[in-house]
Design a protein around this motif. Structure first.
Motif, PDB file in Angstrom:
ATOM      1  N   ARG A   1       0.812  -1.225   0.000  1.00  0.00           N
ATOM      2  CA  ARG A   1       0.000   0.000   0.000  1.00  0.00           C
ATOM      3  C   ARG A   1       0.844   1.273   0.000  1.00  0.00           C
ATOM      4  O   ARG A   1       0.526   2.237  -0.683  1.00  0.00           O
ATOM      5  CB  ARG A   1      -0.904  -0.033   1.235  1.00  0.00           C
ATOM      6  CG  ARG A   1      -1.679   1.186   1.504  1.00  0.00           C
ATOM      7  CD  ARG A   1      -3.038   1.097   0.976  1.00  0.00           C
ATOM      8  NE  ARG A   1      -3.709   2.365   1.246  1.00  0.00           N
ATOM      9  CZ  ARG A   1      -4.930   2.592   0.962  1.00  0.00           C
ATOM     10  NH1 ARG A   1      -5.652   1.646   0.413  1.00  0.00           N
ATOM     11  NH2 ARG A   1      -5.465   3.746   1.202  1.00  0.00           N
ATOM     12  N   HIS A   2       1.925   1.285   0.789  1.00  0.00           N
ATOM     13  CA  HIS A   2       2.694   2.516   0.979  1.00  0.00           C
ATOM     14  C   HIS A   2       4.093   2.483   0.375  1.00  0.00           C
ATOM     15  O   HIS A   2       4.802   3.489   0.430  1.00  0.00           O
ATOM     16  CB  HIS A   2       2.786   2.849   2.469  1.00  0.00           C
ATOM     17  CG  HIS A   2       1.447   3.054   3.100  1.00  0.00           C
ATOM     18  ND1 HIS A   2       0.675   4.157   2.852  1.00  0.00           N
ATOM     19  CD2 HIS A   2       0.730   2.270   3.947  1.00  0.00           C
ATOM     20  CE1 HIS A   2      -0.460   4.066   3.533  1.00  0.00           C
ATOM     21  NE2 HIS A   2      -0.448   2.918   4.196  1.00  0.00           N
ATOM     22  N   GLY A   3       4.510   1.348  -0.140  1.00  0.00           N
ATOM     23  CA  GLY A   3       5.753   1.242  -0.888  1.00  0.00           C
ATOM     24  C   GLY A   3       7.007   1.620  -0.126  1.00  0.00           C
ATOM     25  O   GLY A   3       7.223   1.211   1.011  1.00  0.00           O
ATOM     26  N   GLU A   4       7.841   2.417  -0.787  1.00  0.00           N
ATOM     27  CA  GLU A   4       9.161   2.772  -0.279  1.00  0.00           C
ATOM     28  C   GLU A   4       9.113   3.483   1.075  1.00  0.00           C
ATOM     29  O   GLU A   4       9.989   3.270   1.916  1.00  0.00           O
ATOM     30  CB  GLU A   4       9.897   3.632  -1.301  1.00  0.00           C
ATOM     31  CG  GLU A   4      11.323   3.960  -0.932  1.00  0.00           C
ATOM     32  CD  GLU A   4      12.195   2.717  -0.747  1.00  0.00           C
ATOM     33  OE1 GLU A   4      13.095   2.765   0.114  1.00  0.00           O
ATOM     34  OE2 GLU A   4      11.976   1.703  -1.444  1.00  0.00           O
ATOM     35  N   ALA A   5       8.110   4.311   1.294  1.00  0.00           N
ATOM     36  CA  ALA A   5       8.013   5.023   2.572  1.00  0.00           C
ATOM     37  C   ALA A   5       7.887   4.026   3.726  1.00  0.00           C
ATOM     38  O   ALA A   5       8.537   4.182   4.768  1.00  0.00           O
ATOM     39  CB  ALA A   5       6.824   5.972   2.564  1.00  0.00           C
ATOM     40  N   TYR A   6       7.077   2.985   3.548  1.00  0.00           N
ATOM     41  CA  TYR A   6       6.928   1.993   4.615  1.00  0.00           C
ATOM     42  C   TYR A   6       8.171   1.124   4.724  1.00  0.00           C
ATOM     43  O   TYR A   6       8.550   0.712   5.818  1.00  0.00           O
ATOM     44  CB  TYR A   6       5.679   1.139   4.408  1.00  0.00           C
ATOM     45  CG  TYR A   6       5.367   0.295   5.614  1.00  0.00           C
ATOM     46  CD1 TYR A   6       4.883   0.876   6.775  1.00  0.00           C
ATOM     47  CD2 TYR A   6       5.584  -1.076   5.620  1.00  0.00           C
ATOM     48  CE1 TYR A   6       4.615   0.120   7.910  1.00  0.00           C
ATOM     49  CE2 TYR A   6       5.321  -1.842   6.744  1.00  0.00           C
ATOM     50  CZ  TYR A   6       4.841  -1.239   7.880  1.00  0.00           C
ATOM     51  OH  TYR A   6       4.582  -1.992   8.989  1.00  0.00           O
TER      52      TYR A   6
END
Length: 66
Positions: free
Chosen positions: A46-51
């Motif tokens: 859902r949040h990709g690289e940030a997560y």
């Protein structure tokens, strides 16, 4: 939430040291680990690289000590 649930189950297993409680506790802890892993996978999708960056700096159940 998962860490607290696991801690409560481990405490219950100490207070009620029976074979059924041991079996129930092992299943419960195993399911909490699977649930946490599935939630992390969902949040990564859902949040990709940030997560992914967030995961690199935190522990799954307890904060990493640096």
């Amino acid at each position: 939430i998962y860490a607290f649930s696991i801690a409560l189950m481990l405490a219950t297993m100490v207070i009620v040291p029976t074979v059924p409680m041991l079996a129930f506790g092992v299943v419960h802890v195993g399911l909490m680990i699977v649930k946490a892993h599935n939630e992390e996978r969902h949040l990564l999708a859902r949040h990709g690289e940030a997560y992914a960056r967030y995961l690199a700096g935190t522990g799954r159940f307890f904060p990493r000590l640096r």
